[in-house]
Design a protein around this motif. Structure first.
Motif, PDB file in Angstrom:
ATOM      1  N   ALA A 104      11.058   0.023   9.176  1.00  0.00           N
ATOM      2  CA  ALA A 104      12.459   0.137   9.674  1.00  0.00           C
ATOM      3  C   ALA A 104      12.358  -0.870  10.874  1.00  0.00           C
ATOM      4  O   ALA A 104      11.226  -0.644  11.583  1.00  0.00           O
ATOM      5  N   SER A 105      13.543  -1.361  11.258  1.00  0.00           N
ATOM      6  CA  SER A 105      13.426  -2.286  12.375  1.00  0.00           C
ATOM      7  C   SER A 105      14.620  -2.505  13.114  1.00  0.00           C
ATOM      8  O   SER A 105      15.731  -2.325  12.411  1.00  0.00           O
ATOM      9  N   VAL A 106      14.762  -3.063  14.265  1.00  0.00           N
ATOM     10  CA  VAL A 106      15.989  -3.251  15.053  1.00  0.00           C
ATOM     11  C   VAL A 106      15.665  -4.153  16.133  1.00  0.00           C
ATOM     12  O   VAL A 106      14.698  -4.210  16.721  1.00  0.00           O
TER      13      VAL A 106
ATOM     14  N   ALA B 295      13.946   7.647  12.081  1.00  0.00           N
ATOM     15  CA  ALA B 295      14.175   8.426  13.179  1.00  0.00           C
ATOM     16  C   ALA B 295      13.579   7.586  14.516  1.00  0.00           C
ATOM     17  O   ALA B 295      14.340   7.563  15.600  1.00  0.00           O
ATOM     18  N   ALA B 296      12.646   6.975  14.362  1.00  0.00           N
ATOM     19  CA  ALA B 296      12.031   6.338  15.668  1.00  0.00           C
ATOM     20  C   ALA B 296      12.748   5.057  16.163  1.00  0.00           C
ATOM     21  O   ALA B 296      13.230   4.981  17.314  1.00  0.00           O
ATOM     22  N   ILE B 297      13.369   4.247  14.899  1.00  0.00           N
ATOM     23  CA  ILE B 297      14.140   3.262  15.431  1.00  0.00           C
ATOM     24  C   ILE B 297      15.568   3.745  15.868  1.00  0.00           C
ATOM     25  O   ILE B 297      16.194   3.239  16.945  1.00  0.00           O
ATOM     26  N   GLU B 298      16.111   4.973  15.398  1.00  0.00           N
ATOM     27  CA  GLU B 298      17.508   5.298  15.802  1.00  0.00           C
ATOM     28  C   GLU B 298      17.348   5.745  17.500  1.00  0.00           C
ATOM     29  O   GLU B 298      18.235   5.728  18.282  1.00  0.00           O
ATOM     30  N   GLY B 299      16.078   6.094  17.922  1.00  0.00           N
ATOM     31  CA  GLY B 299      15.615   6.414  19.127  1.00  0.00           C
ATOM     32  C   GLY B 299      15.497   5.284  20.187  1.00  0.00           C
ATOM     33  O   GLY B 299      15.444   5.567  21.278  1.00  0.00           O
ATOM     34  N   VAL B 300      15.292   4.191  19.589  1.00  0.00           N
ATOM     35  CA  VAL B 300      14.813   2.958  20.462  1.00  0.00           C
ATOM     36  C   VAL B 300      15.842   2.719  21.778  1.00  0.00           C
ATOM     37  O   VAL B 300      15.482   2.541  22.544  1.00  0.00           O
ATOM     38  N   PRO B 301      17.131   2.699  21.280  1.00  0.00           N
ATOM     39  CA  PRO B 301      18.066   2.118  22.652  1.00  0.00           C
ATOM     40  C   PRO B 301      17.982   3.213  23.753  1.00  0.00           C
ATOM     41  O   PRO B 301      17.890   2.988  24.923  1.00  0.00           O
TER      42      PRO B 301
END
Length: 321
Positions: free
Chosen positions: A11-13, A83-89
């Protein structure tokens, strides 16, 4: 980050901050020393390993500069990658708003040392990990001992009971470890805590807290002050521990680590040239309630060094007893 490595991630963002941004300065507060087994700073990015509700994740954060400012490429691997990517911001401080602090009327109340530090450090944000247990356990280990002792014990327990992060030793840094889950922390026998130099009072506090692990993680959904108050209902967790936790989990701009061995004297010396105690520190910071942690952070970034007063706290080795 190359296009190939981004495609290889689970996953990435991309995240672009509004204004100046310094990744290492922002996330530095999360590191448990330069040898934190759950983090690694390399040329290709800032690596973190942690557990999400979906499982472990390895997260890489790579900053670069575009024509419009800083961009952070975030890539994650493992069962917890989404879940990790969702928490990035939140992790990068997206919800941290300095606008009230930066108003001229507010600045007019601040000491020159703090104003100058803020002028030179516009790129810092207060991060929110939203991971209560990952912040709580090492903070409990830091209760009433030196940082050196606490981090030595944390590293021992991580090396013995942490698990390899997804991709560790291949595309991720070798030796990168995911902290134990609550269940794994609870399985650590008493002699292992002893070998880590963690006394029975601190290990018992960890065990007591983690028996309510699900309730602990729900604290991330509450306002910081309410989460801190609920933490303090657990025997062995006081205002210092709660403040240290919500500073990291919630990016709390106001929480002050009352009871810290050095903080009150440091703040007093910076703001008045004289030592003070916890009550005196709170009096000094009272005019900036709501932003007291921002003030303390700016004092820390100002380069101010407190004069040495009296003996240092003694490092003890409980493992020999």
């Amino acid at each position: 980050m190359s296009a190939g490595s981004t495609a290889a991630a689970d996953a990435s963002v991309q995240w672009s901050p509004d204004g100046d941004y310094d990744l290492l300065q922002t996330l530095g507060i999360l590191l448990r020393g330069n040898s934190d087994p759950a983090a690694s700073i390399r040329r290709d990015g800032y690596w973190l390993a942690f557990t999400t509700p979906d499982g472990p994740a390895t997260l890489r954060l790579s900053p670069w500069t575009s024509g419009s400012g800083t961009v952070i490429d975030a890539a994650a691997w493992g069962p917890g990658s989404t879940a990790a990517i969702e928490g990035v911001p939140a992790l990068l401080g997206a919800g941290d708003d300095w606008s009230a602090f930066d108003k001229p009327a507010f600045h007019a109340t601040l000491p020159p040392l703090v104003i100058e530090a803020r002028r030179r450090n516009k790129a810092v944000r207060l991060p929110s990990t939203l991971r209560v247990i990952d912040s709580l356990v090492p903070t409990i280990l830091e209760q009433k001992v030196t940082v050196i002792e606490a981090r030595r014990g944390y590293r021992y327990l991580m090396y013995r009971h942490g698990t390899p992060a997804p991709g560790s030793g291949t595309f991720a840094p070798a030796g990168l470890l995911v902290p134990p889950t609550p269940e794994a922390w609870l399985r650590i026998p008493s002699w292992e805590w002893h070998k880590a130099g963690v006394g029975p009072q601190r290990s018992a506090t960890v065990m007591r807290a983690l028996r309510s692990a699900v309730a602990l993680e729900r604290l991330a959904d509450l306002p910081a002050a309410e989460a801190a108050a609920k933490l303090q209902t657990i025997p062995g967790i006081g205002v210092w521990t709660a403040a240290e936790v919500v500073q990291r989990t919630h990016g709390c701009p106001d929480s002050i680590a009352v009871g810290d061995y050095h903080l009150a004297a440091y703040v007093g010396a910076a703001l008045t040239g004289r030592r003070t105690d916890d009550a005196g520190m709170l009096d000094l910071l009272a005019p900036w309630k709501g932003h007291r942690q921002r003030v303390v952070r700016m004092i820390g970034l100002s380069g101010f060094r407190k004069p040495t007063f009296g003996p240092r706290m003694t490092i003890q080795d409980h493992r020999s007893h």
